[in-house]
Design an enzyme around this catalytic site. Structure first.
Site, mmCIF file in Angstrom:
data_model
loop_
_atom_site.group_PDB
_atom_site.id
_atom_site.type_symbol
_atom_site.label_atom_id
_atom_site.label_comp_id
_atom_site.label_asym_id
_atom_site.label_seq_id
_atom_site.Cartn_x
_atom_site.Cartn_y
_atom_site.Cartn_z
ATOM 1 N N CYS B 87 0.784 -1.306 0.138
ATOM 2 C CA CYS B 87 0.007 -0.025 -0.014
ATOM 3 C C CYS B 87 0.983 1.241 0.025
ATOM 4 C CB CYS B 87 -0.774 -0.122 1.151
ATOM 5 S SG CYS B 87 -2.292 1.157 0.974
ATOM 6 N N HIS B 195 -3.449 -5.814 0.828
ATOM 7 C CA HIS B 195 -3.050 -5.895 2.226
ATOM 8 C C HIS B 195 -2.743 -7.561 2.710
ATOM 9 C CE1 HIS B 195 -2.584 -1.652 3.730
ATOM 10 N NE2 HIS B 195 -3.717 -1.589 2.844
ATOM 11 N N GLU B 197 -1.284 -8.812 4.577
ATOM 12 C CA GLU B 197 -1.004 -9.094 6.167
ATOM 13 C C GLU B 197 -2.265 -8.961 6.916
ATOM 14 O OE1 GLU B 197 -0.621 -6.244 4.630
ATOM 15 O OE2 GLU B 197 -0.985 -4.163 5.514
#
Lengths: 76, 222
Positions: B87, B195, B197
């Site tokens: 990002c 994302h 994560e």
């Protein structure tokens, strides 16, 4: 010495912000606006001894992203 | 092996990344402040997090890319250190010159915040080895400036060299050729807007992101 540095999107790079502004001008009733491109202008106060090379470096290394933007320097 | 997460003023996904890295490696990553000039000794993997570094002033990622720690990251990346930018981290890596192109305002001008379909374009990078080529993942995006731009020649080169790691499987932000994530020439730097994560544990609604970290950390010997 005062500098004005204009940073604008390169031709051919889509400008969604300019398009939204264009649309808003139309909404306000302004006719005949063919196109809008949004850009940035920086005013710098620099030492008179600042070289053209240094100014060019400032533009290329930080003020403009030359992948997508052109810049133009005006000395006031 | 030690991992590190870079923290800029305005980073807001640094802790998400730290949790993900600890979940996969079992070891808390080092959190490295932007003003540091060196990475800690023995770091084998660096993550550049999402957020709004320096308030996105000038351009997203532009100021962070010129911060003291990024000089060290660029230098170490040049020596083969694996670097992962997600990002805002992707924006930082392009601004720092580690990856080609630029991330511009989303074509629809809206901040896009939702799960998107993500296709694995090249499953042979160090970051995608645990995925199958063509596999579709569900991974969240949350960005305003994710519209990937590069000139046609650069895009052709990225595709020709297999450097497109991920593509969007749907219209998300106007990105050229639906590119969502790319690697550098050497293959040790990945930048992506979605994302992974945030898809590590079943409590996140899916674990599609976990294999990215497992794959790359295994490759580097975590």
């Amino acid at each position: 010495m005062k500098l004005r540095i204009f940073v604008t999107l390169k031709p051919g790079v889509l400008d969604p912000q300019g398009r939204a502004i264009h649309h808003a001008l139309g909404s306000l009733g302004f006719e005949g606006v063919e196109d809008v491109r949004a850009g940035k202008m920086f005013e710098l106060e620099v030492a008179d001894s600042t070289t053209d090379e240094a100014i060019d470096g400032m533009c290329r290394q930080l003020l403009a992203n030359t992948v997508i933007e052109n810049f133009r320097v005006e000395r006031a | 092996m030690k991992t590190a997460v870079i923290v800029f003023p305005g980073s807001n996904c640094d802790r998400d990344l730290a949790v993900a890295l600890e979940a996969v490696t079992g070891v808390k990553p080092m959190m490295v402040w932007h003003a540091d000039t060196e990475l800690p000794q023995g770091i084998g993997f660096v993550a550049v997090p999402g957020g709004f570094s320096y308030g996105d002033y000038l351009r997203s990622g532009a100021i962070a890319a010129r911060s003291p720690i990024m000089r060290a990251v660029v230098e170490q990346a040049g020596r083969g250190l694996p670097v992962f930018g997600v990002c805002n981290g992707f924006q930082v890596l392009t601004e720092a010159g580690l990856l080609p192109g630029a991330l511009m305002r989303n074509a629809g001008l809206n901040f896009v915040c939702r799960d998107v379909a993500l296709t694995v374009d090249n499953a042979q990078t160090a970051f995608t080895s645990r995925y199958d080529a063509g596999e579709t993942l569900s991974v969240p995006v949350a960005h305003h400036d994710g519209n990937y731009f590069a000139d046609a020649e650069t895009l052709d080169r990225l595709e020709g060299e297999g450097r497109v790691a991920f593509r969007y499987g749907e219209a998300v932000n106007g990105s050229a050729r639906n590119i969502a994530g790319i690697v550098n020439t050497a293959g040790n730097v990945l930048g992506m807007m979605p994302h992974p994560e945030r898809k590590i544990e079943t409590a996140h609604g899916g674990t599609d992101g976990r294999r990215l970290f497992e794959g790359v950390l295994e490759t580097v010997g975590a």
